[in-house]
Design a protein around this motif. Structure first.
Motif, mmCIF file in Angstrom:
data_model
loop_
_atom_site.group_PDB
_atom_site.id
_atom_site.type_symbol
_atom_site.label_atom_id
_atom_site.label_comp_id
_atom_site.label_asym_id
_atom_site.label_seq_id
_atom_site.Cartn_x
_atom_site.Cartn_y
_atom_site.Cartn_z
ATOM 1 N N THR A 9 -8.966 6.652 5.068
ATOM 2 C CA THR A 9 -8.326 5.841 5.819
ATOM 3 C C THR A 9 -7.806 4.578 4.681
ATOM 4 O OG1 THR A 9 -9.707 5.789 7.748
ATOM 5 C CG2 THR A 9 -8.498 3.639 7.379
ATOM 6 N N MET A 10 -6.575 4.185 5.016
ATOM 7 C CA MET A 10 -5.864 3.341 3.909
ATOM 8 C C MET A 10 -5.567 2.083 4.693
ATOM 9 S SD MET A 10 -3.093 5.764 2.687
ATOM 10 C CE MET A 10 -2.238 6.164 4.028
ATOM 11 N N VAL A 11 -5.519 1.103 3.977
ATOM 12 C CA VAL A 11 -4.780 -0.247 4.373
ATOM 13 C C VAL A 11 -3.501 -0.076 4.205
ATOM 14 C CG1 VAL A 11 -4.432 -2.652 4.018
ATOM 15 C CG2 VAL A 11 -6.734 -1.806 3.682
ATOM 16 N N MET A 12 -2.753 -0.314 5.463
ATOM 17 C CA MET A 12 -1.543 -0.122 5.678
ATOM 18 C C MET A 12 -0.602 -1.479 5.934
ATOM 19 S SD MET A 12 1.218 2.392 6.405
ATOM 20 C CE MET A 12 0.588 3.839 7.082
ATOM 21 N N PHE A 13 0.273 -1.468 4.884
ATOM 22 C CA PHE A 13 0.952 -3.057 5.176
ATOM 23 C C PHE A 13 2.281 -2.795 5.814
ATOM 24 C CE2 PHE A 13 -2.034 -3.589 1.410
ATOM 25 C CZ PHE A 13 -2.475 -4.954 2.010
ATOM 26 N N VAL A 14 2.681 -3.350 6.896
ATOM 27 C CA VAL A 14 3.668 -2.845 7.758
ATOM 28 C C VAL A 14 4.565 -4.068 7.629
ATOM 29 C CG1 VAL A 14 4.652 -2.379 10.130
ATOM 30 C CG2 VAL A 14 2.339 -1.693 9.459
ATOM 31 N N ALA A 15 5.900 -3.774 7.303
ATOM 32 C CA ALA A 15 6.754 -4.722 7.135
ATOM 33 C C ALA A 15 7.051 -5.500 8.228
ATOM 34 C CB ALA A 15 8.149 -4.311 6.656
ATOM 35 N N HIS A 84 -13.512 4.363 -7.769
ATOM 36 C CA HIS A 84 -12.214 4.549 -7.375
ATOM 37 C C HIS A 84 -11.745 3.387 -6.114
ATOM 38 C CE1 HIS A 84 -13.834 8.261 -8.939
ATOM 39 N NE2 HIS A 84 -12.837 8.224 -9.793
ATOM 40 N N PRO A 85 -10.304 3.235 -6.141
ATOM 41 C CA PRO A 85 -9.979 2.121 -5.122
ATOM 42 C C PRO A 85 -9.700 2.828 -3.900
ATOM 43 C CG PRO A 85 -8.318 2.845 -6.717
ATOM 44 C CD PRO A 85 -9.214 3.456 -7.078
ATOM 45 N N THR A 86 -9.876 1.986 -2.980
ATOM 46 C CA THR A 86 -9.295 2.119 -1.467
ATOM 47 C C THR A 86 -7.807 2.795 -1.686
ATOM 48 O OG1 THR A 86 -10.860 0.783 -0.826
ATOM 49 C CG2 THR A 86 -9.133 1.329 0.870
ATOM 50 N N TYR A 103 2.978 5.572 -0.300
ATOM 51 C CA TYR A 103 1.754 5.625 -0.615
ATOM 52 C C TYR A 103 1.390 5.105 -2.025
ATOM 53 C CZ TYR A 103 1.684 9.236 3.279
ATOM 54 O OH TYR A 103 1.830 9.630 4.371
ATOM 55 N N TYR A 104 0.278 4.502 -2.072
ATOM 56 C CA TYR A 104 -0.467 4.160 -3.432
ATOM 57 C C TYR A 104 -1.996 4.616 -3.060
ATOM 58 C CZ TYR A 104 3.561 1.600 -4.565
ATOM 59 O OH TYR A 104 4.988 1.125 -4.462
ATOM 60 N N ARG A 105 -1.923 5.841 -3.261
ATOM 61 C CA ARG A 105 -3.214 6.900 -2.616
ATOM 62 C C ARG A 105 -3.641 7.720 -3.630
ATOM 63 N NH1 ARG A 105 -1.662 10.105 2.827
ATOM 64 N NH2 ARG A 105 -3.927 9.548 3.088
ATOM 65 N N ARG A 106 -2.838 8.114 -4.685
ATOM 66 C CA ARG A 106 -3.491 9.180 -5.689
ATOM 67 C C ARG A 106 -4.573 8.598 -6.557
ATOM 68 N NH1 ARG A 106 1.356 11.025 -8.545
ATOM 69 N NH2 ARG A 106 2.029 11.872 -6.545
ATOM 70 N N GLY A 107 -5.589 9.358 -6.848
ATOM 71 C CA GLY A 107 -6.858 8.967 -7.188
ATOM 72 C C GLY A 107 -7.555 7.943 -6.373
ATOM 73 N N SER A 108 -7.418 7.892 -5.094
ATOM 74 C CA SER A 108 -7.892 6.946 -4.256
ATOM 75 C C SER A 108 -9.672 7.618 -4.328
ATOM 76 C CB SER A 108 -7.351 6.889 -2.724
ATOM 77 O OG SER A 108 -7.660 8.253 -2.336
#
Ligand code: KDG
Length: 314
Positions: A9-15, A84-86, A103-108
């Motif tokens: 699960t990620m934090v999704m920033f929606v415009a 490792h980050p969320t 996405y910014y999820r590589r290595g999450s």
């Protein structure tokens, strides 16, 4: 827990406004992750889901964990990873064409899930284990964790429900085909969209595609057909249900998760296939009425109150 889910699960920033992200100043923060969406949908419908994952031991990780806990999802199996980050993601708004997700999820943290993170006892008493294909595209250890969890679920006599949730930005089509076929051999309920079923089988006809997937192993295949409803195929043959008519689709992302939550809720209630599929359609349609994945997911009281569901709510 009656349903166990596993996934990132990620934090999704929606415009908050339409257009390419480079021109956007303001974003709204949402929780987004296929299996957590399903777990939240099930909790709102009155069930007892649990969610297994890794989050960064950071502000976004704590936000996601607390949010899911607040929704009534069991988060006892969520590991807060100090190293490792969320994962995070940004979603565009577009008046024309598909909305892109960056996405910014590589290595999450979630991509470091390993089979050793699973507690066999946690699966005892579960009726379903639900997972999507996204994990398999995150890292080899994440894929191994999914396979190990499927084995644990089967040992606990739970049924395994699987949504391909293909993201071509995470893995190429051939790798998806290989991965999905390997997972199909191990699961009981397979829930592809029509394009996903076609990518897997080369068949554009939903019934032919469902037959080809069923031949791989799942007892039940449900092909989601968008505005055409859904088609299910099991040992008794095919069942088709129409879609709910929607005035406007705000955002289709998350509809499949809503469908899975509604469908599994019907099955948990002991309903037959047509009623479970209709509840899946209803919850999936509700998810599309808002721009986050989960904000539109209805509570059981809301399902019962919806005029259009007179034939679903009991
Ligand atoms: O099913 C919807 C989720 O998958 C979405 O909100 C997050 O796109 C996403 C992803 O890749 O995990």
């Amino acid at each position: 827990m009656d349903v166990i889910t596993l996934g990132e699960t990620m934090v999704m920033f929606v415009a908050t406004e339409s257009g390419p992200l480079r021109g956007i100043d303001l974003f709204r923060k949402h929780v987004a992750g296929s299996e957590a969406n399903v777990a939240i949908g099930l909790a709102r419908l009155g069930h007892h889901p649990g969610w297994i994952s890794r989050l960064g031991n950071d502000e976004f990780g704590l936000f996601i964990r607390n949010f899911l806990r607040g929704e009534g999802v069991d988060v006892s199996q969520v590991i807060l990873d100090p190293e490792h980050p969320t994962g995070i993601a940004f979603k565009e708004r577009r008046e024309i064409g598909a909305r892109r997700v960056v996405y910014y999820r590589r290595g999450s943290a979630a991509s470091y899930l390993t089979p050793a993170d699973l507690k066999p006892d946690y699966f005892a008493g579960a009726r379903f284990f639900h997972v999507s294909g996204i994990n398999s595209a995150l890292s080899p250890s994440c894929h191994e964790t999914v396979l190990a969890a499927i084995d644990l679920a089967h040992q606990a006599k739970a049924l395994v429900s699987f949504d391909p949730n293909i993201r071509l930005r995470l893995m190429d089509a051939e790798a998806w085909r290989r991965t999905l076929r390997a997972i199909a051999e191990r699961c009981d309920i397979f829930l592809p969209g029509l394009e996903e079923a076609e990518l897997m089988t080369g068949e554009s006809d939903p019934l032919h595609a469902a037959k080809a997937i069923r031949a791989l192993g799942p007892r039940l295949v449900v092909v989601k057909l968008g505005a055409e409803g859904a088609l299910a195929l099991n040992e008794s043959g095919e069942t088709r249900v129409p879609a709910l008519r929607l005035e406007r689709i705000v955002d289709p992302v998350g509809a499949g998760d809503g469908f899975a939550a509604g469908f599994l809720s019907g099955q948990l209630r002991g309903w037959g296939l047509p009623e479970s599929l209709r509840l899946g359609n209803l919850v999936g349609a509700s998810a599309m009425s808002v721009s986050g994945d989960i904000e539109g997911l209805p509570t059981w009281e809301e399902v019962q109150a919806l005029e259009s569901t007179r034939d679903v709510a009991r």
